[in-house]
Design a protein around this motif. Structure first.
Motif, PDB file in Angstrom:
ATOM      1  N   PRO A  87      38.399  79.923  12.791  1.00 48.78           N
ATOM      2  CA  PRO A  87      37.683  80.078  14.067  1.00 48.78           C
ATOM      3  C   PRO A  87      36.579  79.048  14.290  1.00 48.78           C
ATOM      4  N   PHE A  88      36.403  78.092  13.366  1.00 47.21           N
ATOM      5  CA  PHE A  88      35.271  77.163  13.468  1.00 47.21           C
ATOM      6  C   PHE A  88      35.592  75.967  14.377  1.00 47.21           C
ATOM      7  N   GLN A  89      36.574  75.191  13.962  1.00 45.44           N
ATOM      8  CA  GLN A  89      37.000  73.988  14.698  1.00 45.44           C
ATOM      9  C   GLN A  89      35.812  73.065  15.021  1.00 45.44           C
ATOM     10  N   VAL A  90      35.124  72.659  13.950  1.00 46.73           N
ATOM     11  CA  VAL A  90      33.935  71.812  14.092  1.00 46.73           C
ATOM     12  C   VAL A  90      34.151  70.504  13.339  1.00 46.73           C
ATOM     13  N   GLY A  91      33.233  69.533  13.575  1.00 46.35           N
ATOM     14  CA  GLY A  91      33.364  68.204  13.003  1.00 46.35           C
ATOM     15  C   GLY A  91      32.519  67.987  11.768  1.00 46.35           C
ATOM     16  N   ALA A  92      32.438  66.715  11.381  1.00 45.11           N
ATOM     17  CA  ALA A  92      31.791  66.342  10.126  1.00 45.11           C
ATOM     18  C   ALA A  92      30.302  66.675  10.099  1.00 45.11           C
ATOM     19  N   SER A  93      29.616  66.560  11.236  1.00 43.77           N
ATOM     20  CA  SER A  93      28.177  66.800  11.233  1.00 43.77           C
ATOM     21  C   SER A  93      27.851  68.254  10.930  1.00 43.77           C
ATOM     22  N   VAL A  94      28.641  69.187  11.454  1.00 43.06           N
ATOM     23  CA  VAL A  94      28.410  70.609  11.190  1.00 43.06           C
ATOM     24  C   VAL A  94      28.716  70.921   9.730  1.00 43.06           C
ATOM     25  N   VAL A  95      29.815  70.365   9.226  1.00 45.15           N
ATOM     26  CA  VAL A  95      30.166  70.580   7.820  1.00 45.15           C
ATOM     27  C   VAL A  95      29.075  70.013   6.910  1.00 45.15           C
ATOM     28  N   GLY A  96      28.610  68.820   7.224  1.00 46.09           N
ATOM     29  CA  GLY A  96      27.567  68.216   6.415  1.00 46.09           C
ATOM     30  C   GLY A  96      26.285  69.020   6.416  1.00 46.09           C
ATOM     31  N   SER A  97      26.013  69.755   7.514  1.00 44.46           N
ATOM     32  CA  SER A  97      24.784  70.536   7.599  1.00 44.46           C
ATOM     33  C   SER A  97      24.750  71.672   6.586  1.00 44.46           C
ATOM     34  N   PHE A  98      25.894  72.030   6.025  1.00 43.70           N
ATOM     35  CA  PHE A  98      25.900  73.050   4.984  1.00 43.70           C
ATOM     36  C   PHE A  98      25.178  72.567   3.730  1.00 43.70           C
ATOM     37  N   GLY A  99      24.984  71.243   3.634  1.00 39.44           N
ATOM     38  CA  GLY A  99      24.151  70.742   2.557  1.00 39.44           C
ATOM     39  C   GLY A  99      22.732  71.263   2.633  1.00 39.44           C
ATOM     40  N   LEU A 100      22.255  71.560   3.849  1.00 41.53           N
ATOM     41  CA  LEU A 100      20.920  72.130   4.012  1.00 41.53           C
ATOM     42  C   LEU A 100      20.856  73.529   3.396  1.00 41.53           C
TER      43      LEU A 100
END
Length: 404
Positions: free
Chosen positions: A249-262
């Motif tokens: 249900p996400f369908q998001v790009g690299a920036s959102v995935v990378g934010s999980f580093g936070l």
């Protein structure tokens, strides 16, 4: 072969707070080179028209390269002038990042990734400095601070890499990283004191002594296995998260995935305080609780893996468990009575990143055949193996050490 105390000039020194912070910051900046690629894998696959699994090998090769660098370069910290070794290595890092920036074929990306991993080992030359030059009361704290910088570099690199990839393309990230390394080179040249070696033998003798330590030190062996299993568990989720979140249900790009580093950074910062917990409850229980937190994190990533809150809580707990056990593992084997601090760290960190490579590889396979459920099974299994080894062997090894 005679080994002497680590010294700056000819005098054994302590460790200033300024130097600890310098090593922490630089550790984060350098180790980030290994992880910029993870949120960018989908972008790379799209540009080069290759499969997700083929792009995923970039992360695997980076981690394998890091393990090779740990094995072949880090022991030289006991043999060569440390500052000179670091400055030469940084030149190689810059060259590898520029190759990655301009590579046009997949095989070139593979080679560049391997070289980036092999040369981005400078943090593992800093950790032994923090261990050896610290007094017993500050050892865990100083190691924890350097490791906090390193871990924040790992986690924030995914966030930064994802944003840069979405805005300017994945190649820009590696060009920016090369520029950062030029800046780091000048900072180290100006501020890091020269540290004299403590090993007088040949390179062959140096490497043989690494093997001897791996063969004869049970405390180091157990710490290395626990670390490998924990890092394998963490690598499983971060390598495949980008593929998981491209789908509904996400369908998001690299920036959102990378934010999980936070989210992971929250766990890493909490783990930096684990030295105080070790003082209160001891090494055995601190590692035990860290591994239990790690295993528990997979409950959130599995049962609530289709929600943002489930993934965020799972990743915070995962990083807390992995990094907490990692810091105490290192504190544990650095108490061994030897001056071979870089070689101790080599054995541990080679094992650690072999575990990470295994986690990445097996998670990629699991993703192909069982998607997110398979990835969670791989990650949880790695954590359980680390816990079982700790429960079965830790006290036995300590009792044997006391008797001898």
């Amino acid at each position: 072969m005679k080994e002497t105390d680590l010294a700056v000039g000819n005098t054994t020194v302590g460790l200033s707070r300024t130097l600890v912070w310098l090593m922490a910051i630089i550790s984060g900046l350098v180790v980030a080179n290994n992880y910029y690629n993870q949120p960018l894998l989908a972008l790379i696959a799209d540009e080069l028209h290759v499969s997700e699994s083929a792009a995923g090998k970039i992360s695997v090769l980076t981690q394998i390269g890091y393990a090779l660098g740990l094995l072949l370069i880090v022991p030289l910290g006991d043999k060569l002038l440390r500052k000179r070794l670091i400055l030469i290595d940084l030149v190689l890092v810059i060259a590898a990042l520029l190759w990655m920036t301009f590579a046009r074929e997949l095989w070139m990306l593979y080679v560049a990734s391997l070289l980036i991993g092999a040369t981005s080992v400078i943090p593992q030359l800093f950790v032994p400095i923090a261990a050896q030059l610290s007094n017993d009361q500050e050892k865990s704290t100083n190691i924890g601070l350097v490791m906090a910088g390193l871990l924040l570099g790992i986690l924030l690199s995914r966030f930064f890499g994802g944003i840069v990839g979405d805005w300017w393309g994945w190649r820009s990230m590696f060009g920016i990283a090369a520029g950062i390394m030029v800046f780091v080179w000048f900072i180290i040249y100006k501020m890091l004191p020269e540290i004299h070696p403590n090993f007088k033998g040949s390179y062959k003798q140096l490497m043989l002594s690494v093997i001897e330590l791996a063969r004869t030190q049970p405390v180091l062996q157990l710490a290395s296995f626990r670390g490998a299993m924990a890092f394998g568990s963490m690598s499983a989720v971060f390598t495949t998260l980008v593929f998981h979140m491209e789908q509904p249900p996400f369908q998001v790009g690299a920036s959102v995935v990378g934010s999980f580093g936070l989210a992971g950074a929250v766990g890493a910062l909490a783990a930096a305080k684990v030295g105080k917990l070790q003082t209160a409850i001891g090494t055995y229980r601190t590692i035990l609780y860290s591994l239990l937190v790690l295993i528990g994190s997979w409950g959130f990533t599995y049962f609530a893996g289709e929600t943002y809150w489930g993934l965020i809580i799972g990743i915070i707990l995962l990083d807390l468990g992995v990094q907490g056990s990692h810091i105490i593992n290192q504190t544990d084997y650095f108490t061994l009575k030897t001056d071979a601090v870089n070689r101790l760290n080599t054995v541990y960190m080679v094992s650690y990143f072999i575990g990470g490579s295994m986690g990445t590889w097996l998670a990629s396979i699991a993703w192909q055949y069982a998607q997110w459920e398979g990835v969670c099974a791989v990650g949880a299994t790695f954590g359980l193996l680390g816990l079982v080894a700790h429960l079965l062997l830790s006290r036995k090894i300590r009792l044997a050490a006391i008797k001898t």
